[in-house]
Design an enzyme around this catalytic site. Structure first.
Site, PDB file in Angstrom:
ATOM      1  N   LYS A 139       2.288  -6.726  -8.971  1.00  0.00           N
ATOM      2  CA  LYS A 139       3.155  -5.595  -9.362  1.00  0.00           C
ATOM      3  C   LYS A 139       4.585  -6.045  -9.613  1.00  0.00           C
ATOM      4  O   LYS A 139       5.212  -5.637 -10.574  1.00  0.00           O
ATOM      5  CB  LYS A 139       3.243  -4.551  -8.236  1.00  0.00           C
ATOM      6  CG  LYS A 139       2.022  -3.781  -7.914  1.00  0.00           C
ATOM      7  CD  LYS A 139       2.340  -2.636  -6.964  1.00  0.00           C
ATOM      8  CE  LYS A 139       3.023  -3.020  -5.665  1.00  0.00           C
ATOM      9  NZ  LYS A 139       2.232  -3.822  -4.737  1.00  0.00           N
ATOM     10  N   ARG A 157       4.302   4.986  -1.520  1.00  0.00           N
ATOM     11  CA  ARG A 157       3.220   4.309  -0.798  1.00  0.00           C
ATOM     12  C   ARG A 157       2.411   5.283   0.042  1.00  0.00           C
ATOM     13  O   ARG A 157       1.428   4.874   0.656  1.00  0.00           O
ATOM     14  CB  ARG A 157       3.817   3.257   0.126  1.00  0.00           C
ATOM     15  CG  ARG A 157       3.750   1.825  -0.409  1.00  0.00           C
ATOM     16  CD  ARG A 157       4.403   0.946   0.617  1.00  0.00           C
ATOM     17  NE  ARG A 157       4.007  -0.428   0.572  1.00  0.00           N
ATOM     18  CZ  ARG A 157       4.678  -1.385  -0.061  1.00  0.00           C
ATOM     19  NH1 ARG A 157       5.723  -1.087  -0.780  1.00  0.00           N
ATOM     20  NH2 ARG A 157       4.286  -2.631   0.026  1.00  0.00           N
ATOM     21  N   ARG A 195       1.567 -17.408  -2.059  1.00  0.00           N
ATOM     22  CA  ARG A 195       2.702 -16.968  -2.887  1.00  0.00           C
ATOM     23  C   ARG A 195       4.032 -17.501  -2.353  1.00  0.00           C
ATOM     24  O   ARG A 195       4.281 -17.499  -1.155  1.00  0.00           O
ATOM     25  CB  ARG A 195       2.691 -15.438  -2.862  1.00  0.00           C
ATOM     26  CG  ARG A 195       3.810 -14.777  -3.576  1.00  0.00           C
ATOM     27  CD  ARG A 195       3.494 -13.328  -3.817  1.00  0.00           C
ATOM     28  NE  ARG A 195       3.583 -12.488  -2.639  1.00  0.00           N
ATOM     29  CZ  ARG A 195       3.485 -11.160  -2.681  1.00  0.00           C
ATOM     30  NH1 ARG A 195       3.257 -10.547  -3.813  1.00  0.00           N
ATOM     31  NH2 ARG A 195       3.591 -10.457  -1.581  1.00  0.00           N
ATOM     32  N   ARG A 225       7.531 -15.621   2.028  1.00  0.00           N
ATOM     33  CA  ARG A 225       7.920 -14.402   2.745  1.00  0.00           C
ATOM     34  C   ARG A 225       7.287 -14.385   4.130  1.00  0.00           C
ATOM     35  O   ARG A 225       6.142 -14.796   4.295  1.00  0.00           O
ATOM     36  CB  ARG A 225       7.435 -13.176   1.962  1.00  0.00           C
ATOM     37  CG  ARG A 225       8.435 -12.677   0.962  1.00  0.00           C
ATOM     38  CD  ARG A 225       7.849 -11.610   0.073  1.00  0.00           C
ATOM     39  NE  ARG A 225       7.204 -10.514   0.802  1.00  0.00           N
ATOM     40  CZ  ARG A 225       6.784  -9.399   0.221  1.00  0.00           C
ATOM     41  NH1 ARG A 225       6.935  -9.228  -1.076  1.00  0.00           N
ATOM     42  NH2 ARG A 225       6.204  -8.446   0.925  1.00  0.00           N
ATOM     43  N   ARG A 229      -1.472  -5.472   5.966  1.00  0.00           N
ATOM     44  CA  ARG A 229      -0.893  -4.750   4.820  1.00  0.00           C
ATOM     45  C   ARG A 229      -2.001  -4.188   3.927  1.00  0.00           C
ATOM     46  O   ARG A 229      -1.860  -3.094   3.382  1.00  0.00           O
ATOM     47  CB  ARG A 229       0.031  -5.683   4.024  1.00  0.00           C
ATOM     48  CG  ARG A 229       1.338  -5.959   4.783  1.00  0.00           C
ATOM     49  CD  ARG A 229       2.067  -7.172   4.269  1.00  0.00           C
ATOM     50  NE  ARG A 229       2.515  -7.044   2.910  1.00  0.00           N
ATOM     51  CZ  ARG A 229       2.730  -8.074   2.079  1.00  0.00           C
ATOM     52  NH1 ARG A 229       2.522  -9.312   2.499  1.00  0.00           N
ATOM     53  NH2 ARG A 229       3.144  -7.859   0.873  1.00  0.00           N
TER      54      ARG A 229
HETATM   55  P1  AMP Z   1       6.713  -5.028  -0.724  1.00  0.00           P
HETATM   56  O1  AMP Z   1       7.743  -6.034  -1.096  1.00  0.00           O
HETATM   57  O2  AMP Z   1       6.630  -3.863  -1.691  1.00  0.00           O
HETATM   58  O3  AMP Z   1       5.367  -5.626  -0.441  1.00  0.00           O
HETATM   59  O4  AMP Z   1       7.215  -4.372   0.661  1.00  0.00           O
HETATM   60  C1  AMP Z   1       7.383  -5.157   1.825  1.00  0.00           C
HETATM   61  C2  AMP Z   1       7.392  -4.260   3.053  1.00  0.00           C
HETATM   62  O5  AMP Z   1       8.481  -3.330   2.964  1.00  0.00           O
HETATM   63  C3  AMP Z   1       6.151  -3.387   3.245  1.00  0.00           C
HETATM   64  O6  AMP Z   1       5.090  -4.071   3.863  1.00  0.00           O
HETATM   65  C4  AMP Z   1       6.715  -2.262   4.107  1.00  0.00           C
HETATM   66  O7  AMP Z   1       6.900  -2.708   5.452  1.00  0.00           O
HETATM   67  C5  AMP Z   1       8.112  -2.055   3.507  1.00  0.00           C
HETATM   68  N1  AMP Z   1       8.104  -1.061   2.409  1.00  0.00           N
HETATM   69  C6  AMP Z   1       8.425  -1.292   1.103  1.00  0.00           C
HETATM   70  N2  AMP Z   1       8.334  -0.163   0.383  1.00  0.00           N
HETATM   71  C7  AMP Z   1       7.934   0.810   1.246  1.00  0.00           C
HETATM   72  C8  AMP Z   1       7.641   2.187   1.097  1.00  0.00           C
HETATM   73  N3  AMP Z   1       7.701   2.817  -0.092  1.00  0.00           N
HETATM   74  N4  AMP Z   1       7.260   2.879   2.208  1.00  0.00           N
HETATM   75  C9  AMP Z   1       7.185   2.273   3.415  1.00  0.00           C
HETATM   76  N5  AMP Z   1       7.432   0.976   3.618  1.00  0.00           N
HETATM   77  C10 AMP Z   1       7.810   0.232   2.541  1.00  0.00           C
END
Ligand code: AMP
Length: 220
Positions: free
Chosen positions: A15, A90, A127, A154, A165
């Site tokens: 994404k 989400r 990654r 990360r 996740r």
């Molecule tokens: P991502 O980079 O989108 O994979 O997000 C990394 C982490 O940030 C996720 O595993 C959540 O802990 C938090 N996070 C990001 N976006 C959201 C969201 N819309 N709602 C809740 N937690 C979020």
């Protein structure tokens, strides 16, 4: 017509990479809530402090906090011609709030990037992100293929957290597919192909969705 795009899909579906490409092509901001939270953690803001442990455990940050963050971001004038949302919504509560925030704006276009679960764990664990330019790569390079910068992993891209996740995705985020599926601007795309092919498929999906929205608008 403005492009208000939501990129939906599990962790490591690609994404982020695809969202950046499409945002560049349409000259609209790429809004990654994960990136915003990681910046908040780095800066040590109250939101960052609250989010850090949840992120490291692969859990979601609360809907209230996330809806507030996105509301503020979408209030900024650079989103007038549209935006690409990556990582938000989400949960169904976040999706409902986003519909409320859209008001008279052009409709949401929702692209679901579909990738089988077993591919995701392997991808996420391999990654790396460039410290300097943010390029994301799964090649086993020692340095960034774009700028030669150092590659970092990360903290939440280790197998145990990736599996959590994915569980959270299935429980809280997968229901959004049903939430959006019946809209004419919802488009699934096969994410299990080379990045260029995914980008082409997304471009096509976006154009189809925008045409559908324009036709529906003319009928009203
Ligand atoms: P991502 O980079 O989108 O994979 O997000 C990394 C982490 O940030 C996720 O595993 C959540 O802990 C938090 N996070 C990001 N976006 C959201 C969201 N819309 N709602 C809740 N937690 C979020």
């Amino acid at each position: 017509m403005a492009l208000n795009l939501v990129m939906l899909g599990p962790p490591a579906a690609g994404k982020g990479t695809q969202a950046k490409t499409i945002a560049r092509e349409y000259r609209i901001p790429h809004i990654s809530t994960g990136d915003m939270l990681r910046e908040a953690v780095q800066a040590g803001t109250p939101i960052g402090l609250a989010a850090k442990a949840l992120m490291e455990a692969g859990k979601l940050v609360s809907d209230d906090v996330m809806i507030g963050v996105v509301r503020e971001r979408l209030d900024r004038p650079d989103t007038r011609e549209g935006f690409v949302l990556d990582g938000f919504p989400r949960t169904v509560a976040q999706a409902t709030a986003l519909d409320g925030l859209m008001g008279p704006r052009a409709p949401l276009v929702v692209v679901e990037v579909v990738v089988p679960a077993e591919v995701l764990v392997a991808r996420a664990c391999g990654r790396r992100t460039c410290r300097d330019c943010g390029t994301i790569t799964t090649d086993a390079n020692a340095s960034c293929p774009t700028c030669g910068g150092a590659l970092l992993q990360r903290r939440d891209d280790c197998e145990e957290v990736v599996r959590e996740r994915l569980r959270v995705y299935e429980r809280d985020t997968r229901p959004l597919v049903d939430y959006y599926r019946r809209r004419p601007t919802f488009q699934p795309v096969d994410g299990n192909q080379p990045p260029d092919a995914v980008a082409t498929a997304i471009r096509h999906a976006v154009e189809t969705a925008l045409e559908t929205a324009a036709t529906a608008g003319r009928r009203v």
